[in-house]
Design a protein around this motif. Structure first.
Motif, mmCIF file in Angstrom:
data_model
loop_
_atom_site.group_PDB
_atom_site.id
_atom_site.type_symbol
_atom_site.label_atom_id
_atom_site.label_comp_id
_atom_site.label_asym_id
_atom_site.label_seq_id
_atom_site.Cartn_x
_atom_site.Cartn_y
_atom_site.Cartn_z
ATOM 1 N N SER A 96 6.686 8.235 -6.166
ATOM 2 C CA SER A 96 7.001 7.918 -4.622
ATOM 3 C C SER A 96 5.644 7.383 -4.177
ATOM 4 C CB SER A 96 7.564 9.082 -4.083
ATOM 5 O OG SER A 96 6.827 10.180 -3.962
ATOM 6 N N LEU A 97 5.908 6.664 -3.042
ATOM 7 C CA LEU A 97 4.596 6.277 -2.517
ATOM 8 C C LEU A 97 5.089 6.254 -0.860
ATOM 9 C CD1 LEU A 97 1.810 4.629 -2.506
ATOM 10 C CD2 LEU A 97 3.149 2.570 -2.250
ATOM 11 N N LYS A 98 4.280 6.912 0.118
ATOM 12 C CA LYS A 98 4.414 6.959 1.620
ATOM 13 C C LYS A 98 3.314 6.196 2.031
ATOM 14 C CE LYS A 98 5.174 10.076 5.376
ATOM 15 N NZ LYS A 98 5.250 11.155 5.721
ATOM 16 N N ILE A 99 3.601 5.319 2.930
ATOM 17 C CA ILE A 99 2.740 4.421 3.778
ATOM 18 C C ILE A 99 2.770 4.628 5.188
ATOM 19 C CG2 ILE A 99 2.346 2.145 4.424
ATOM 20 C CD1 ILE A 99 2.067 2.587 1.467
ATOM 21 N N PRO A 100 1.576 4.815 5.917
ATOM 22 C CA PRO A 100 1.575 5.532 7.133
ATOM 23 C C PRO A 100 2.112 4.337 7.977
ATOM 24 C CG PRO A 100 -0.571 4.799 6.528
ATOM 25 C CD PRO A 100 0.340 4.684 5.169
ATOM 26 N N ASN A 101 2.821 4.913 9.369
ATOM 27 C CA ASN A 101 3.514 4.026 10.260
ATOM 28 C C ASN A 101 2.509 3.397 11.332
ATOM 29 O OD1 ASN A 101 5.015 3.085 12.298
ATOM 30 N ND2 ASN A 101 6.257 4.645 12.332
ATOM 31 N N PHE A 102 1.940 2.422 11.014
ATOM 32 C CA PHE A 102 0.995 1.808 12.221
ATOM 33 C C PHE A 102 1.801 1.010 13.270
ATOM 34 C CE2 PHE A 102 -2.050 1.672 8.495
ATOM 35 C CZ PHE A 102 -2.869 2.458 8.750
ATOM 36 N N GLY A 103 3.106 1.167 13.305
ATOM 37 C CA GLY A 103 4.012 0.625 14.392
ATOM 38 C C GLY A 103 4.531 -0.787 14.045
ATOM 39 N N MET A 104 4.345 -1.116 12.743
ATOM 40 C CA MET A 104 4.880 -2.378 12.259
ATOM 41 C C MET A 104 5.522 -2.108 10.956
ATOM 42 S SD MET A 104 1.005 -4.083 10.973
ATOM 43 C CE MET A 104 1.369 -4.479 9.346
ATOM 44 N N GLN A 105 6.241 -3.209 10.607
ATOM 45 C CA GLN A 105 6.982 -3.029 9.075
ATOM 46 C C GLN A 105 5.754 -3.260 7.867
ATOM 47 O OE1 GLN A 105 9.936 -2.826 7.991
ATOM 48 N NE2 GLN A 105 10.718 -2.828 10.163
ATOM 49 N N PRO A 106 5.767 -2.074 7.169
ATOM 50 C CA PRO A 106 4.941 -1.882 6.271
ATOM 51 C C PRO A 106 5.097 -3.475 5.334
ATOM 52 C CG PRO A 106 6.801 -0.470 5.479
ATOM 53 C CD PRO A 106 7.049 -1.038 7.049
ATOM 54 N N LYS A 107 3.751 -3.717 4.757
ATOM 55 C CA LYS A 107 3.656 -4.737 3.754
ATOM 56 C C LYS A 107 2.747 -4.221 2.683
ATOM 57 C CE LYS A 107 2.405 -9.614 3.224
ATOM 58 N NZ LYS A 107 1.443 -10.651 3.748
ATOM 59 N N LEU A 108 3.227 -4.322 1.593
ATOM 60 C CA LEU A 108 2.489 -3.815 0.350
ATOM 61 C C LEU A 108 2.129 -4.979 -0.493
ATOM 62 C CD1 LEU A 108 4.866 -1.003 -1.280
ATOM 63 C CD2 LEU A 108 3.166 -0.484 0.438
ATOM 64 N N GLU A 109 1.021 -4.698 -1.214
ATOM 65 C CA GLU A 109 0.371 -5.616 -2.302
ATOM 66 C C GLU A 109 -0.059 -4.640 -3.219
ATOM 67 O OE1 GLU A 109 -3.077 -8.711 -2.079
ATOM 68 O OE2 GLU A 109 -1.333 -9.177 -0.865
ATOM 69 N N ILE A 110 0.118 -5.259 -4.427
ATOM 70 C CA ILE A 110 -0.547 -4.810 -5.694
ATOM 71 C C ILE A 110 -1.422 -5.667 -6.393
ATOM 72 C CG2 ILE A 110 -0.139 -3.628 -8.202
ATOM 73 C CD1 ILE A 110 2.724 -2.914 -6.948
ATOM 74 N N ARG A 111 -2.879 -5.571 -6.538
ATOM 75 C CA ARG A 111 -3.649 -6.304 -7.033
ATOM 76 C C ARG A 111 -4.540 -6.022 -8.270
ATOM 77 N NH1 ARG A 111 -7.332 -7.409 -1.317
ATOM 78 N NH2 ARG A 111 -5.865 -8.631 -0.429
ATOM 79 N N LYS A 112 -5.052 -6.823 -8.894
ATOM 80 C CA LYS A 112 -5.582 -6.777 -10.190
ATOM 81 C C LYS A 112 -6.711 -5.655 -10.044
ATOM 82 C CE LYS A 112 -7.911 -8.833 -14.323
ATOM 83 N NZ LYS A 112 -7.244 -7.522 -14.924
ATOM 84 N N GLY A 113 -6.992 -4.773 -10.813
ATOM 85 C CA GLY A 113 -8.137 -3.846 -10.768
ATOM 86 C C GLY A 113 -9.385 -4.410 -11.245
ATOM 87 N N SER A 114 -10.440 -3.817 -10.988
ATOM 88 C CA SER A 114 -11.649 -4.089 -11.743
ATOM 89 C C SER A 114 -11.808 -3.673 -13.123
ATOM 90 C CB SER A 114 -12.852 -3.660 -10.802
ATOM 91 O OG SER A 114 -12.737 -2.223 -11.137
ATOM 92 N N GLU A 115 -11.018 -2.963 -13.822
ATOM 93 C CA GLU A 115 -10.928 -2.602 -15.056
ATOM 94 C C GLU A 115 -9.869 -3.042 -15.824
ATOM 95 O OE1 GLU A 115 -10.678 1.688 -14.569
ATOM 96 O OE2 GLU A 115 -12.454 1.708 -13.400
ATOM 97 N N PRO A 116 -9.937 -3.398 -17.145
ATOM 98 C CA PRO A 116 -8.592 -3.871 -17.952
ATOM 99 C C PRO A 116 -7.676 -2.738 -17.537
ATOM 100 C CG PRO A 116 -10.670 -3.739 -19.363
ATOM 101 C CD PRO A 116 -10.912 -3.215 -18.089
ATOM 102 N N LEU A 117 -6.489 -3.257 -17.659
ATOM 103 C CA LEU A 117 -5.162 -2.428 -17.583
ATOM 104 C C LEU A 117 -5.218 -1.718 -16.375
ATOM 105 C CD1 LEU A 117 -4.427 -1.853 -21.340
ATOM 106 C CD2 LEU A 117 -3.607 -3.427 -19.804
ATOM 107 N N SER A 118 -5.714 -2.193 -15.064
ATOM 108 C CA SER A 118 -5.656 -1.294 -13.943
ATOM 109 C C SER A 118 -4.986 -2.210 -12.643
ATOM 110 C CB SER A 118 -7.098 -0.657 -13.601
ATOM 111 O OG SER A 118 -8.092 -1.643 -13.403
ATOM 112 N N CYS A 119 -4.568 -1.707 -11.630
ATOM 113 C CA CYS A 119 -4.451 -2.323 -10.589
ATOM 114 C C CYS A 119 -4.542 -1.452 -9.225
ATOM 115 C CB CYS A 119 -2.946 -3.088 -10.805
ATOM 116 S SG CYS A 119 -1.500 -1.695 -10.826
ATOM 117 N N ILE A 120 -4.454 -1.878 -8.046
ATOM 118 C CA ILE A 120 -4.845 -1.317 -6.917
ATOM 119 C C ILE A 120 -3.241 -1.537 -5.846
ATOM 120 C CG2 ILE A 120 -6.150 -1.040 -4.758
ATOM 121 C CD1 ILE A 120 -7.642 -0.427 -7.567
#
Length: 161
Positions: A96-120
């Motif tokens: 599970s992943l819980k995002i803080p409520n900043f008073g706006m609809q949450p917008k997620l993104e998953i980016r390539k990490g700096s190491e092979p086979l990793s992501c942020i």
């Protein structure tokens, strides 16, 4: 003698009344406060998107198999909670992943990490800045999910003068 006792009782009654007197605050006595809250977004979604709202995938080098490392985030009925589905080769897990409520609809993104086979895995704040939150990576042939940063949002009262 009767009047002496009367005076004594009157004096006791007067002292008792003075001791029991209470001060009642008026609205002018109370400091004014403003409550700052991020409750503009409903806690639940009216409809849940079944498609991933953010995803990342990269191939795992293997001569015999078509394997991949992949992470996808899916909505849940709760607005600020998501399900992460992760895959490495034939291993599939969810978290599970819980995002803080900043008073706006949450917008997620998953980016390539700096190491092979990793992501942020992260989200955007009210100023559109990407906030790194979790890192999914393969270490020693194991899938690891690590918290990079913690974020908190609270309500507080501010006195107005």
């Amino acid at each position: 003698m009767y009047f002496g006792n009367m005076k004594r009782y009157a004096l006791i009654l007067l002292l008792f009344a003075a001791a029991c007197q209470t001060h009642t605050e008026t609205s002018a006595d109370k400091p004014k406060t403003i409550i700052i809250s991020n409750d503009t977004i409903p806690e639940t979604r009216s409809s849940v998107n079944r498609a991933p709202v953010a995803s990342y995938s990269e191939a795992v080098k293997d001569e015999l198999n078509d394997w991949k490392f992949a992470v996808a985030a899916y909505e849940t009925p709760l607005t600020f909670r998501f399900i992460l589905r992760m895959q490495y080769k034939e291993l599939r897990i969810s978290d599970s992943l819980k995002i803080p409520n900043f008073g706006m609809q949450p917008k997620l993104e998953i980016r390539k990490g700096s190491e092979p086979l990793s992501c942020i895995i992260g989200f955007f704040d009210t100023k559109g800045r990407f906030k790194e939150y979790k890192k999914a990576a393969i270490k020693n042939e194991q899938l690891k999910l690590t918290t990079l940063n913690n974020y908190y949002v609270g309500s507080y009262r501010t006195p107005v003068h």
